[in-house]
Design a protein around this motif. Structure first.
Motif, PDB file in Angstrom:
ATOM      1  N   LEU A  76       0.824  -1.207   0.000  1.00 61.99           N
ATOM      2  CA  LEU A  76       0.000   0.000   0.000  1.00 61.99           C
ATOM      3  C   LEU A  76       0.859   1.259   0.000  1.00 61.99           C
ATOM      4  N   HIS A  77       1.957   1.241   0.762  1.00 64.27           N
ATOM      5  CA  HIS A  77       2.796   2.442   0.810  1.00 64.27           C
ATOM      6  C   HIS A  77       3.464   2.718  -0.535  1.00 64.27           C
ATOM      7  N   VAL A  78       3.702   1.667  -1.332  1.00 67.41           N
ATOM      8  CA  VAL A  78       4.266   1.844  -2.664  1.00 67.41           C
ATOM      9  C   VAL A  78       3.264   2.575  -3.554  1.00 67.41           C
ATOM     10  N   VAL A 134       0.819   4.546  -2.494  1.00 71.18           N
ATOM     11  CA  VAL A 134       0.706   5.915  -1.986  1.00 71.18           C
ATOM     12  C   VAL A 134       1.856   6.777  -2.506  1.00 71.18           C
ATOM     13  N   ASP A 135       3.077   6.248  -2.447  1.00 73.12           N
ATOM     14  CA  ASP A 135       4.232   6.995  -2.945  1.00 73.12           C
ATOM     15  C   ASP A 135       4.094   7.286  -4.433  1.00 73.12           C
ATOM     16  N   TRP A 160       1.262   7.587  -6.102  1.00 74.50           N
ATOM     17  CA  TRP A 160       0.224   8.614  -6.228  1.00 74.50           C
ATOM     18  C   TRP A 160       0.830  10.002  -5.984  1.00 74.50           C
ATOM     19  N   LYS A 161       1.586  10.138  -4.899  1.00 78.54           N
ATOM     20  CA  LYS A 161       2.140  11.441  -4.545  1.00 78.54           C
ATOM     21  C   LYS A 161       3.123  11.929  -5.608  1.00 78.54           C
ATOM     22  N   ASP A 170      -0.361  16.712   3.853  1.00 78.36           N
ATOM     23  CA  ASP A 170      -0.476  15.595   4.800  1.00 78.36           C
ATOM     24  C   ASP A 170      -0.677  16.174   6.192  1.00 78.36           C
ATOM     25  N   ASP A 199      -3.352   8.886   9.145  1.00 81.27           N
ATOM     26  CA  ASP A 199      -2.787   7.698   8.504  1.00 81.27           C
ATOM     27  C   ASP A 199      -3.631   7.195   7.338  1.00 81.27           C
ATOM     28  N   ASP A 200      -4.925   7.520   7.342  1.00 84.38           N
ATOM     29  CA  ASP A 200      -5.822   6.920   6.350  1.00 84.38           C
ATOM     30  C   ASP A 200      -6.088   7.812   5.151  1.00 84.38           C
ATOM     31  N   VAL A 233      -6.417   6.232   1.862  1.00 82.82           N
ATOM     32  CA  VAL A 233      -5.465   5.117   1.829  1.00 82.82           C
ATOM     33  C   VAL A 233      -6.145   3.912   2.472  1.00 82.82           C
TER      34      VAL A 233
END
Length: 216
Positions: A2-4, A6-7, A9-10, A23, A27-28, A45
Motif C-alpha cells: 500500500l505504501h508503494v 501511496v508513494d 500517487w504522490k 499531509d 494515517d488513512d 489510503v
C-alpha cells in the motif's frame, strides 16, 4: 504494497500534474490542493481503487436546507451529516445521499479556505489551476440507467443537461454522452459512455496556461 501505491500517487500528482500534497498526519488519507482551499481532492489510503464520493457546493446554509427539501420531495433518502462528519470533511454543513447508480454523493456549504496558506504547486507552473466559482473540474462517471441519471441530476439537483454529440463506435454502434452544467465551466459532470468497471472514467482539471499542459 500500500505504501508503494501511496508513494506513486504522490509522485504522479506533484511531478506530473502539479498539485500540492497536504499531509495532516492522518494515517488513512492525504489531501490534494489546487488553490487556497484546504483541499480539492481527498485520497483515502484504504486499498480501494475507485471514486469514494462526489461533493457539490451550494452557497450557504439556506441553500443547503433548500436542497434537503428538494431531495426529500423527490423521494431521495438524504442524511444531514453530524458535526463530526462536517469537521472530517472540513465544511460547515453537509448532506449525504446516493445518486441512481449508487454513487455516494454529498452537497455542502462553507468549505475550509486557508488564505494564509499559499498554494505551492508540486512542480513549476507557468499559470495556475482554473478553479474558483467553477469548482474542481469535471467528472465522467458510470450511470447504467442514463435516463434515471438524467432525471436525477436535472430534476432533483437542478443542473442543466443534454446530449451534445454522438460518437460512432468501431462496431457500428453510437454512444451519446450526456453533459451537465452547474456553473460557467463547459461541463462539470458527464455520463453515458456505456458499461464501466469502475465508478469513474476520468477526472479533468484545467490550467490557465497551455504550457502547463505541455509540461504535464
Amino acid at each position: 504494497l500500500l505504501h508503494v501505491v501511496v508513494d506513486a500517487w504522490k509522485k504522479y500528482v506533484t511531478e506530473i500534474m502539479g498539485l500540492e500534497v497536504l499531509d495532516e498526519g492522518e494515517d488513512d488519507r492525504f489531501y490534494l490542493r489546487m488553490d487556497y482551499w484546504h483541499h480539492r481532492i481527498v485520497v483515502h489510503v484504504d486499498g480501494d481503487d475507485d471514486l469514494e464520493y462526489i461533493g457539490w457546493r451550494v452557497s450557504d446554509r439556506l441553500a443547503l436546507e433548500a436542497m434537503e427539501r428538494q431531495l426529500r420531495a423527490a423521494g431521495v433518502e438524504a442524511r444531514v451529516a453530524s458535526k463530526e462528519e462536517c469537521r472530517e470533511r472540513r465544511v460547515l454543513g453537509l448532506l449525504k445521499f446516493a445518486d441512481p447508480e449508487g454513487h455516494p454523493t454529498e452537497v455542502f456549504y462553507g468549505p475550509q479556505v486557508d488564505t494564509d496558506r499559499p498554494f505551492h504547486p508540486g512542480r513549476p507552473m507557468h499559470g495556475k489551476f482554473a478553479t474558483g466559482d467553477d469548482g474542481l473540474g469535471h467528472l465522467l462517471i458510470r450511470q447504467t440507467n442514463v435516463e434515471a441519471g438524467f432525471r436525477f441530476y436535472t430534476g432533483v439537483l437542478g443542473m442543466k443537461g443534454s446530449i451534445e454529440y454522438n460518437i460512432p463506435g468501431p462496431d457500428g454502434s453510437t454512444v451519446s454522452p450526456v453533459f451537465f452544467h452547474c456553473n460557467q465551466r463547459q461541463h462539470s459532470l458527464a455520463f453515458g459512455l456505456g458499461e464501466m468497471d469502475k465508478r469513474i472514467n476520468h477526472l479533468t482539471v484545467e490550467t490557465t496556461h497551455m504550457d502547463d499542459v505541455g509540461r504535464a
